[in-house]
Design a protein around this motif. Sequence first.
Motif, PDB file in Angstrom:
ATOM      1  N   ALA A 182      -1.029   7.607  -4.505  1.00 51.94           N
ATOM      2  CA  ALA A 182      -1.214   7.081  -3.146  1.00 51.94           C
ATOM      3  C   ALA A 182      -2.548   6.355  -3.017  1.00 51.94           C
ATOM      4  CB  ALA A 182      -1.151   8.217  -2.124  1.00 51.94           C
ATOM      5  N   ASP A 183      -2.522   5.281  -2.221  1.00 48.78           N
ATOM      6  CA  ASP A 183      -3.763   4.595  -1.872  1.00 48.78           C
ATOM      7  C   ASP A 183      -4.499   5.343  -0.760  1.00 48.78           C
ATOM      8  OD1 ASP A 183      -3.459   2.250  -3.608  1.00 48.78           O
ATOM      9  OD2 ASP A 183      -1.774   1.760  -2.311  1.00 48.78           O
ATOM     10  N   ARG A 184      -3.733   5.965   0.108  1.00 52.44           N
ATOM     11  CA  ARG A 184      -4.293   6.733   1.220  1.00 52.44           C
ATOM     12  C   ARG A 184      -3.472   7.998   1.415  1.00 52.44           C
ATOM     13  NH1 ARG A 184      -7.343   3.074   0.845  1.00 52.44           N
ATOM     14  NH2 ARG A 184      -8.211   1.669   2.382  1.00 52.44           N
ATOM     15  N   ASP A 202       3.009  -2.588   8.796  1.00 55.96           N
ATOM     16  CA  ASP A 202       3.036  -3.075   7.418  1.00 55.96           C
ATOM     17  C   ASP A 202       4.401  -2.734   6.819  1.00 55.96           C
ATOM     18  OD1 ASP A 202       2.701  -3.850   4.804  1.00 55.96           O
ATOM     19  OD2 ASP A 202       1.010  -2.515   4.385  1.00 55.96           O
ATOM     20  N   PRO A 203       5.405  -3.580   7.074  1.00 55.71           N
ATOM     21  CA  PRO A 203       6.760  -3.300   6.588  1.00 55.71           C
ATOM     22  C   PRO A 203       6.853  -3.153   5.067  1.00 55.71           C
ATOM     23  CG  PRO A 203       6.794  -5.083   8.189  1.00 55.71           C
ATOM     24  CD  PRO A 203       5.352  -4.796   7.871  1.00 55.71           C
ATOM     25  N   ALA A 204       5.870  -3.663   4.329  1.00 58.88           N
ATOM     26  CA  ALA A 204       5.894  -3.531   2.869  1.00 58.88           C
ATOM     27  C   ALA A 204       5.276  -2.215   2.387  1.00 58.88           C
ATOM     28  CB  ALA A 204       5.151  -4.707   2.232  1.00 58.88           C
ATOM     29  N   ALA A 205       4.689  -1.447   3.292  1.00 55.55           N
ATOM     30  CA  ALA A 205       4.062  -0.182   2.905  1.00 55.55           C
ATOM     31  C   ALA A 205       5.101   0.794   2.369  1.00 55.55           C
ATOM     32  CB  ALA A 205       3.331   0.431   4.098  1.00 55.55           C
ATOM     33  N   GLU A 206       4.694   1.553   1.374  1.00 55.97           N
ATOM     34  CA  GLU A 206       5.532   2.622   0.826  1.00 55.97           C
ATOM     35  C   GLU A 206       5.030   3.926   1.423  1.00 55.97           C
ATOM     36  OE1 GLU A 206       5.890   2.574  -3.467  1.00 55.97           O
ATOM     37  OE2 GLU A 206       5.563   0.406  -3.466  1.00 55.97           O
ATOM     38  N   ILE A 207       5.829   4.497   2.326  1.00 56.54           N
ATOM     39  CA  ILE A 207       5.403   5.685   3.059  1.00 56.54           C
ATOM     40  C   ILE A 207       6.195   6.894   2.585  1.00 56.54           C
ATOM     41  CG2 ILE A 207       5.253   6.768   5.331  1.00 56.54           C
ATOM     42  CD1 ILE A 207       4.937   3.897   6.470  1.00 56.54           C
ATOM     43  N   MET A 226       0.842  -1.170   0.000  1.00 59.14           N
ATOM     44  CA  MET A 226       0.000   0.000   0.000  1.00 59.14           C
ATOM     45  C   MET A 226       0.892   1.239   0.000  1.00 59.14           C
ATOM     46  SD  MET A 226      -2.927   1.221   2.681  1.00 59.14           S
ATOM     47  CE  MET A 226      -4.100   0.068   2.039  1.00 59.14           C
ATOM     48  N   LYS A 227       0.501   2.236  -0.799  1.00 62.51           N
ATOM     49  CA  LYS A 227       1.216   3.511  -0.851  1.00 62.51           C
ATOM     50  C   LYS A 227       0.496   4.520   0.034  1.00 62.51           C
ATOM     51  CE  LYS A 227       3.351   3.237  -5.363  1.00 62.51           C
ATOM     52  NZ  LYS A 227       3.606   3.959  -6.603  1.00 62.51           N
ATOM     53  N   LEU A 228       1.246   5.090   0.966  1.00 62.02           N
ATOM     54  CA  LEU A 228       0.680   6.037   1.919  1.00 62.02           C
ATOM     55  C   LEU A 228       1.414   7.364   1.812  1.00 62.02           C
ATOM     56  CD1 LEU A 228       0.786   3.382   4.676  1.00 62.02           C
ATOM     57  CD2 LEU A 228      -1.327   4.360   3.815  1.00 62.02           C
ATOM     58  N   LEU A 229       0.659   8.444   1.778  1.00 59.83           N
ATOM     59  CA  LEU A 229       1.216   9.787   1.752  1.00 59.83           C
ATOM     60  C   LEU A 229       0.737  10.511   2.997  1.00 59.83           C
ATOM     61  CD1 LEU A 229       2.605  12.273   0.447  1.00 59.83           C
ATOM     62  CD2 LEU A 229       0.458  12.650  -0.823  1.00 59.83           C
ATOM     63  N   ILE A 230       1.685  11.036   3.754  1.00 66.40           N
ATOM     64  CA  ILE A 230       1.364  11.802   4.960  1.00 66.40           C
ATOM     65  C   ILE A 230       1.880  13.214   4.736  1.00 66.40           C
ATOM     66  CG2 ILE A 230       1.743  12.044   7.436  1.00 66.40           C
ATOM     67  CD1 ILE A 230       2.107   8.968   7.521  1.00 66.40           C
ATOM     68  N   ILE A 231       0.967  14.177   4.792  1.00 64.28           N
ATOM     69  CA  ILE A 231       1.320  15.580   4.583  1.00 64.28           C
ATOM     70  C   ILE A 231       1.294  16.290   5.932  1.00 64.28           C
ATOM     71  CG2 ILE A 231       0.704  17.738   3.428  1.00 64.28           C
ATOM     72  CD1 ILE A 231      -0.737  15.985   1.297  1.00 64.28           C
ATOM     73  N   LEU A 232       2.422  16.902   6.276  1.00 67.48           N
ATOM     74  CA  LEU A 232       2.530  17.659   7.527  1.00 67.48           C
ATOM     75  C   LEU A 232       2.613  19.145   7.206  1.00 67.48           C
ATOM     76  CD1 LEU A 232       5.155  15.481   9.456  1.00 67.48           C
ATOM     77  CD2 LEU A 232       2.665  15.248   9.398  1.00 67.48           C
ATOM     78  N   ASN A 233       1.906  19.961   7.991  1.00 64.30           N
ATOM     79  CA  ASN A 233       1.873  21.405   7.785  1.00 64.30           C
ATOM     80  C   ASN A 233       2.402  22.212   8.965  1.00 64.30           C
ATOM     81  OD1 ASN A 233       0.274  22.032   5.176  1.00 64.30           O
ATOM     82  ND2 ASN A 233      -0.915  20.420   6.149  1.00 64.30           N
ATOM     83  N   ASP A 234       2.347  21.661  10.164  1.00 59.38           N
ATOM     84  CA  ASP A 234       2.652  22.433  11.362  1.00 59.38           C
ATOM     85  C   ASP A 234       4.136  22.385  11.723  1.00 59.38           C
ATOM     86  OD1 ASP A 234       0.003  23.078  11.554  1.00 59.38           O
ATOM     87  OD2 ASP A 234      -0.258  22.334  13.587  1.00 59.38           O
ATOM     88  N   PRO A 235       4.580  23.375  12.511  1.00 60.69           N
ATOM     89  CA  PRO A 235       5.985  23.396  12.930  1.00 60.69           C
ATOM     90  C   PRO A 235       6.308  22.197  13.816  1.00 60.69           C
ATOM     91  CG  PRO A 235       4.735  25.006  14.185  1.00 60.69           C
ATOM     92  CD  PRO A 235       3.815  24.454  13.129  1.00 60.69           C
ATOM     93  N   PRO A 236       7.590  21.922  14.005  1.00 66.48           N
ATOM     94  CA  PRO A 236       7.968  20.751  14.795  1.00 66.48           C
ATOM     95  C   PRO A 236       7.573  20.855  16.268  1.00 66.48           C
ATOM     96  CG  PRO A 236       9.906  22.032  14.207  1.00 66.48           C
ATOM     97  CD  PRO A 236       8.747  22.621  13.469  1.00 66.48           C
TER      98      PRO A 236
END
Length: 117
Positions: A111-113, A31-36, A1-11
């Motif tokens: 991305a799948d998600r 899911d070690p096979a996930a593409e993150i 599964m391809k996963l995209l995580i978008i972050l906007n806030d400061p650290p």
Amino acid sequence: MKLLIILNDPPYGTERSFNGLRMAHALAKNDPAAEITVFLMADAVVCAKAGQKTPDGYYNLEHMLGRVLSARGRVLMCGACMDARGLRAEDMVDGAARSTMDELAQATLTADRVLVF
């Protein structure tokens, strides 16, 4: 599964980027096979600044990004956002790559998600 995580806030100051990276780590672990792919936009590009020093016992976003990279994930940083904050590629953690909105668009389309923090 391809996963995209978008972050906007400061650290630091809010916990959205922290929680997004916690989720990235949990997804890689479950899911070690996930593409993150983690895409840092706006103030979140500062999450990838090298040399962060946080108090003992406090989370460190630089180290958390390192976990994503060591799990074969990708960390991309909005180039325009970096420029606006005076950040250069050599200021950032090894493995994080300067990117563009076109690359974010492609990552979104494939991305799948998509999760946004």
